[in-house]
Design a protein around this motif. Structure first.
Motif, PDB file in Angstrom:
ATOM      1  N   THR A  10      56.088  49.264  16.840  1.00  0.00           N
ATOM      2  CA  THR A  10      56.898  50.329  17.444  1.00  0.00           C
ATOM      3  C   THR A  10      56.048  51.238  18.311  1.00  0.00           C
ATOM      4  OG1 THR A  10      58.408  50.297  15.558  1.00  0.00           O
ATOM      5  CG2 THR A  10      58.457  52.238  16.976  1.00  0.00           C
ATOM      6  N   VAL A  11      54.886  51.638  17.791  1.00  0.00           N
ATOM      7  CA  VAL A  11      53.990  52.509  18.558  1.00  0.00           C
ATOM      8  C   VAL A  11      53.469  51.775  19.785  1.00  0.00           C
ATOM      9  CG1 VAL A  11      51.816  53.787  18.502  1.00  0.00           C
ATOM     10  CG2 VAL A  11      53.347  53.837  16.527  1.00  0.00           C
ATOM     11  N   SER A  12      53.103  50.506  19.617  1.00  0.00           N
ATOM     12  CA  SER A  12      52.599  49.724  20.743  1.00  0.00           C
ATOM     13  C   SER A  12      53.655  49.577  21.833  1.00  0.00           C
ATOM     14  CB  SER A  12      52.151  48.341  20.260  1.00  0.00           C
ATOM     15  OG  SER A  12      51.055  48.452  19.376  1.00  0.00           O
ATOM     16  N   VAL A  64      53.753  42.420  33.776  1.00  0.00           N
ATOM     17  CA  VAL A  64      53.229  41.775  34.977  1.00  0.00           C
ATOM     18  C   VAL A  64      51.700  41.768  34.976  1.00  0.00           C
ATOM     19  CG1 VAL A  64      53.077  41.956  37.491  1.00  0.00           C
ATOM     20  CG2 VAL A  64      55.276  42.278  36.353  1.00  0.00           C
ATOM     21  N   ASP A  65      51.102  42.845  34.482  1.00  0.00           N
ATOM     22  CA  ASP A  65      49.647  43.000  34.552  1.00  0.00           C
ATOM     23  C   ASP A  65      48.913  42.533  33.305  1.00  0.00           C
ATOM     24  OD1 ASP A  65      49.909  44.070  37.045  1.00  0.00           O
ATOM     25  OD2 ASP A  65      49.557  46.141  36.457  1.00  0.00           O
ATOM     26  N   ARG A  66      49.602  41.939  32.347  1.00  0.00           N
ATOM     27  CA  ARG A  66      48.943  41.678  31.059  1.00  0.00           C
ATOM     28  C   ARG A  66      47.740  40.747  31.171  1.00  0.00           C
ATOM     29  NH1 ARG A  66      53.629  38.701  31.103  1.00  0.00           N
ATOM     30  NH2 ARG A  66      53.580  36.532  30.302  1.00  0.00           N
ATOM     31  N   LYS A  77      46.096  48.966  26.808  1.00  0.00           N
ATOM     32  CA  LYS A  77      47.254  48.168  27.174  1.00  0.00           C
ATOM     33  C   LYS A  77      47.668  47.310  25.978  1.00  0.00           C
ATOM     34  CE  LYS A  77      47.500  49.367  31.559  1.00  0.00           C
ATOM     35  NZ  LYS A  77      48.690  49.971  32.158  1.00  0.00           N
ATOM     36  N   PRO A  78      48.660  47.741  25.210  1.00  0.00           N
ATOM     37  CA  PRO A  78      49.057  47.015  23.994  1.00  0.00           C
ATOM     38  C   PRO A  78      49.468  45.570  24.225  1.00  0.00           C
ATOM     39  CG  PRO A  78      50.002  49.217  24.002  1.00  0.00           C
ATOM     40  CD  PRO A  78      49.396  49.002  25.360  1.00  0.00           C
ATOM     41  N   VAL A  79      50.121  45.275  25.344  1.00  0.00           N
ATOM     42  CA  VAL A  79      50.534  43.903  25.605  1.00  0.00           C
ATOM     43  C   VAL A  79      49.315  43.023  25.835  1.00  0.00           C
ATOM     44  CG1 VAL A  79      51.933  42.393  27.057  1.00  0.00           C
ATOM     45  CG2 VAL A  79      52.700  44.728  26.599  1.00  0.00           C
ATOM     46  N   ALA A  80      48.385  43.492  26.647  1.00  0.00           N
ATOM     47  CA  ALA A  80      47.173  42.724  26.918  1.00  0.00           C
ATOM     48  C   ALA A  80      46.327  42.535  25.662  1.00  0.00           C
ATOM     49  CB  ALA A  80      46.349  43.426  28.001  1.00  0.00           C
ATOM     50  N   MET A  81      46.329  43.526  24.785  1.00  0.00           N
ATOM     51  CA  MET A  81      45.547  43.447  23.558  1.00  0.00           C
ATOM     52  C   MET A  81      46.217  42.596  22.487  1.00  0.00           C
ATOM     53  SD  MET A  81      42.778  45.137  24.091  1.00  0.00           S
ATOM     54  CE  MET A  81      42.138  45.423  22.439  1.00  0.00           C
ATOM     55  N   GLY A  82      47.465  42.199  22.720  1.00  0.00           N
ATOM     56  CA  GLY A  82      48.170  41.381  21.761  1.00  0.00           C
ATOM     57  C   GLY A  82      48.767  42.145  20.599  1.00  0.00           C
ATOM     58  N   TRP A  83      48.917  43.450  20.748  1.00  0.00           N
ATOM     59  CA  TRP A  83      49.458  44.268  19.660  1.00  0.00           C
ATOM     60  C   TRP A  83      50.977  44.238  19.626  1.00  0.00           C
ATOM     61  CZ3 TRP A  83      45.942  49.062  20.880  1.00  0.00           C
ATOM     62  CH2 TRP A  83      44.606  48.734  20.566  1.00  0.00           C
ATOM     63  N   VAL A  84      51.587  43.837  20.724  1.00  0.00           N
ATOM     64  CA  VAL A  84      53.035  43.679  20.778  1.00  0.00           C
ATOM     65  C   VAL A  84      53.324  42.441  21.613  1.00  0.00           C
ATOM     66  CG1 VAL A  84      53.234  45.218  22.779  1.00  0.00           C
ATOM     67  CG2 VAL A  84      55.234  44.790  21.343  1.00  0.00           C
ATOM     68  N   ASP A  85      54.261  41.625  21.165  1.00  0.00           N
ATOM     69  CA  ASP A  85      54.561  40.366  21.835  1.00  0.00           C
ATOM     70  C   ASP A  85      55.207  40.621  23.193  1.00  0.00           C
ATOM     71  OD1 ASP A  85      56.719  37.965  22.261  1.00  0.00           O
ATOM     72  OD2 ASP A  85      54.895  37.275  21.251  1.00  0.00           O
ATOM     73  N   PRO A  86      54.804  39.880  24.248  1.00  0.00           N
ATOM     74  CA  PRO A  86      55.433  40.051  25.560  1.00  0.00           C
ATOM     75  C   PRO A  86      56.943  39.863  25.531  1.00  0.00           C
ATOM     76  CG  PRO A  86      53.439  38.750  25.760  1.00  0.00           C
ATOM     77  CD  PRO A  86      53.681  38.924  24.295  1.00  0.00           C
TER      78      PRO A  86
END
Length: 238
Positions: A10-12, A64-66, A77-86
């Protein structure tokens, strides 16, 4: 802000929406609506509309930038770090998009079209313009449409208000260009490494980042002051 440890889903998801810019835009436009004489209910509608649009812009940006963010090790960047699924972020962006369309039109037909145009222009920046020397154009278009969103705004669909003044429209567009430069400056190194050659980077390579920073700050402050002065003299509506 650089995150040192993994956050919950949720936070990510919230962090992936670029919460500070989203909050700043929401507060600024809601305040402008209040100062223009809009009712409390109308101001709430403006706030919800703007926030929903900003959420779509932030989530699409991180999607787009992940890969590029992962390449340079962006720990904010939570998406790039894998903390939240794209897929989760894409679903959230889709839901927000489904909300922003009726919310925009609920401000009035012309106001809604202006707001949707501003959001769409920001999407185009994420998808393509940010990689070119025309990176400033979507910012100018998006910010330039915001006076129309406010001046035509009302409660409920249909026609409300009047066209915005030319001065407010031009100054808002110019202010958007300044915001673009200030947003881009902190990421110049990462953008250069990943081949994102937007206009601020091209200019920084010629005159240096420190000099461009001072120019950008001075320009944005000057245009912002002009925008405020025009709001209290020329006014929002024709």
């Amino acid at each position: 802000m650089r995150f040192r440890k993994q956050r919950g889903q949720t936070v990510s998801l919230a962090l992936a929406a670029h919460p500070l810019p989203a909050a700043a835009m929401t507060v600024a436009l809601t305040t402008a609506a209040a100062l223009s004489g809009r009712s409390a209910r109308e101001c709430v509608l403006v706030a919800v509309t703007v926030l929903s649009g900003q959420l779509t812009v932030g989530w699409i940006n991180d999607l787009v930038d992940r890969h590029r963010d992962r390449q340079v090790g962006r720990q904010d960047k939570p998406v790039a770090m894998g903390w939240v699924d794209p897929g989760t972020v894409a679903f959230a962006a889709a839901v927000a998009t489904l909300l922003v369309v009726p919310l925009s039109i609920a401000n009035g037909t012309y106001a809604g079209i202006a707001h949707l145009g501003a959001v769409g222009s920001a999407w185009l920046y994420n998808f393509w313009f940010k990689r070119t020397w025309l990176s400033w154009l979507p910012y100018a278009v998006s910010f330039g449409l915001l006076p129309a969103f406010l001046s035509y705004g009302g409660l409920g669909g249909g026609m409300h208000g009047a066209p915005p003044t030319i001065e407010m429209t031009v100054l808002a567009a110019l202010f958007g260009v300044g915001v673009h430069f200030l947003n881009a400056l902190p990421d110049l190194v990462e953008d250069k490494e990943t081949g994102v050659r937007h206009l601020p980077l091209r200019i920084a390579l010629r005159i240096g980042a420190p000099r461009l920073l001072w120019i950008s700050v001075g320009y944005t402050v000057l245009v912002g002051a002009g925008l405020v002065a025009a709001a209290f003299t020329v006014g929002l509506r024709q």
